[in-house]
Design an enzyme around this catalytic site. Structure first.
Site, mmCIF file in Angstrom:
data_model
loop_
_atom_site.group_PDB
_atom_site.id
_atom_site.type_symbol
_atom_site.label_atom_id
_atom_site.label_comp_id
_atom_site.label_asym_id
_atom_site.label_seq_id
_atom_site.Cartn_x
_atom_site.Cartn_y
_atom_site.Cartn_z
ATOM 1 N N ASP A 1 0.790 -1.226 0.000
ATOM 2 C CA ASP A 1 0.000 0.000 0.000
ATOM 3 C C ASP A 1 0.824 1.279 0.000
ATOM 4 O OD1 ASP A 1 -2.724 -0.834 -0.142
ATOM 5 O OD2 ASP A 1 -2.526 -1.652 1.877
ATOM 6 N N ASP B 1 -7.429 -4.147 -5.268
ATOM 7 C CA ASP B 1 -7.030 -2.835 -4.747
ATOM 8 C C ASP B 1 -5.627 -2.445 -5.203
ATOM 9 O OD1 ASP B 1 -8.562 -4.634 -3.110
ATOM 10 O OD2 ASP B 1 -8.643 -3.175 -1.506
#
Length: 391
Positions: free
Chosen positions: A110, A175
């Site tokens: 991330d 994602d």
């Protein structure tokens, strides 16, 4: 149609466009005013806001690491760029320094969410070389997670937790497309294709392995790290393995629109259009544009909505409308009208965030029907994008 009628029609369109522009400018002003209290509290406490609990108390970003920690500083940078108010710049700089050392982490995917949304904006707006260095360090850390056998960046490390209990070896989540923007930016800045090469490989593998024929995506694909073979296609945050988790569809839409921005490869444009087709034609997609948390949730129409997914879709469709001739701007406008309504917009002094009614992860019992910092981020981004588009 005679000249008079054409002139009247054009005049009405101009008036309508001006009215829409004025509404969005008003929403931006109201958004800035709404977030003043949260800005003051975050700077005073030197904490990064993530959500609110059921008692109306602010939930701060988790320590020592939180995948959402870039969204609030990114929101502050957007408001600084819009208003020129130095207090937003101060807040952005103060909060992002709390996690600058995470730029070298190699145990999570991330870093794009975290650093491109905060330090990336900081570098673009200020030109400060230090911000560029942080951004490139994060990109270097992120590409260490790329496995050429798989053709993807690994999303989660598999340890003695719920992932390993499911037998996962090399999980990749939809994602992860969003983190590719960091890599494309790194190649733009440096001229070194090593970053964009990884991003393109990941985007291509995901396109081939993550999507169903109808344009919907699985949430998680687990690979064999040695051979690249698919072990399983499952979900973590959706209703079921074969369901279409709403925020996952939004990530895919936004991700391939972004990939087309950097590469101008038509297959990414066509993929974004295909995902759009799935969303817009689905019988469970509400007319007001804000999706249920999963397109296959069993309790529709009483299922919870996900404002975060709606904001992501709106922002993506505003950009996609500039590349495609299929006309997505009206869909984005519909979502923004809904998110700006009393049903979704926080308006009282107790509403620290902009939007209510987002869903983190129902299967995990986590952040259900609450404000979320990334919902605000993409809502604000969408408002800024549609305002600029009207200029």
């Amino acid at each position: 149609m005679n000249l008079f009628k054409i002139t009247v029609l054009l005049s009405l369109l101009v008036i309508s466009g001006c009215h829409s522009q004025q509404k969005n400018e008003t929403r931006l002003l109201e958004s800035e005013q709404q977030l003043h209290v949260l800005r003051s509290l975050s700077v005073k406490e030197k904490k990064n806001p993530r959500s609110m609990d059921k008692n109306g108390e602010i939930v701060w970003a988790r320590q020592p690491y939180d995948w959402t920690e870039g969204f609030w500083p990114g929101t502050c940078w957007m408001l600084y760029e819009k208003t020129g108010d130095e207090q937003w710049k101060e807040a952005a700089s103060t909060i992002q320094e709390l996690y600058v050392h995470h730029k070298d982490l190699t145990n999570d995917h991330d870093l794009g969410f975290i650093f491109n949304n905060s330090f990336g904006k900081a570098f673009r707006i200020t030109g400060d070389e230090r911000y560029k260095k942080v951004l490139l360090d994060a990109a270097d850390a992120l590409i260490t997670r790329f496995n050429p056998n798989v053709g993807c960046i690994q999303s989660w490390d598999v340890s003695d937790n719920w992932q390993s209990k499911r037998g996962w070896k090399f999980p990749v989540i939809i994602d992860n497309l969003m983190n590719l923007e960091l890599l494309f930016e790194a190649s733009e800045i440096t001229g070194d294709p090593k970053y964009s090469d990884v991003a393109i490989a990941h985007a291509n593998t995901t396109m081939a392995k993550h999507f169903r024929k109808d344009g919907s995506s699985y949430h998680v694909v687990d690979y064999d790290p040695g051979t690249g073979a698919v072990n399983s296609r499952i979900t973590a945050q959706g209703y079921a393995d074969e369901s279409a988790w709403a925020r996952g569809q939004a990530w895919g839409l936004y991700g391939y629109t972004m990939c087309y921005r950097y590469t101008k490869d038509r297959k990414y444009l066509e993929m974004a259009e295909k995902i759009s087709g799935f969303i817009l034609s689905h019988p469970n997609y509400p007319e007001d544009g804000v999706p249920f948390w999963d397109f296959n949730a069993p309790d529709i129409p009483d299922a919870l909505r996900d404002a975060s997914a709606g904001g992501i879709m709106a922002s993506a469709w505003i950009e996609l409308d500039g590349y495609s001739d299929r006309g997505y701007l009206d869909r984005a406008r519909t979502i923004l009208e809904t998110l700006s309504s009393e049903k979704f917009r926080g308006t009282s002094k107790k509403d620290y965030f902009l939007l209510k009614h987002s869903v983190g992860s129902i299967p995990h019992g986590n952040e259900i029907d609450v404000p979320l910092n990334y919902a605000d981020y993409y809502y604000l981004e969408a408002l800024l994008r549609i305002t600029k588009k009207a200029l």
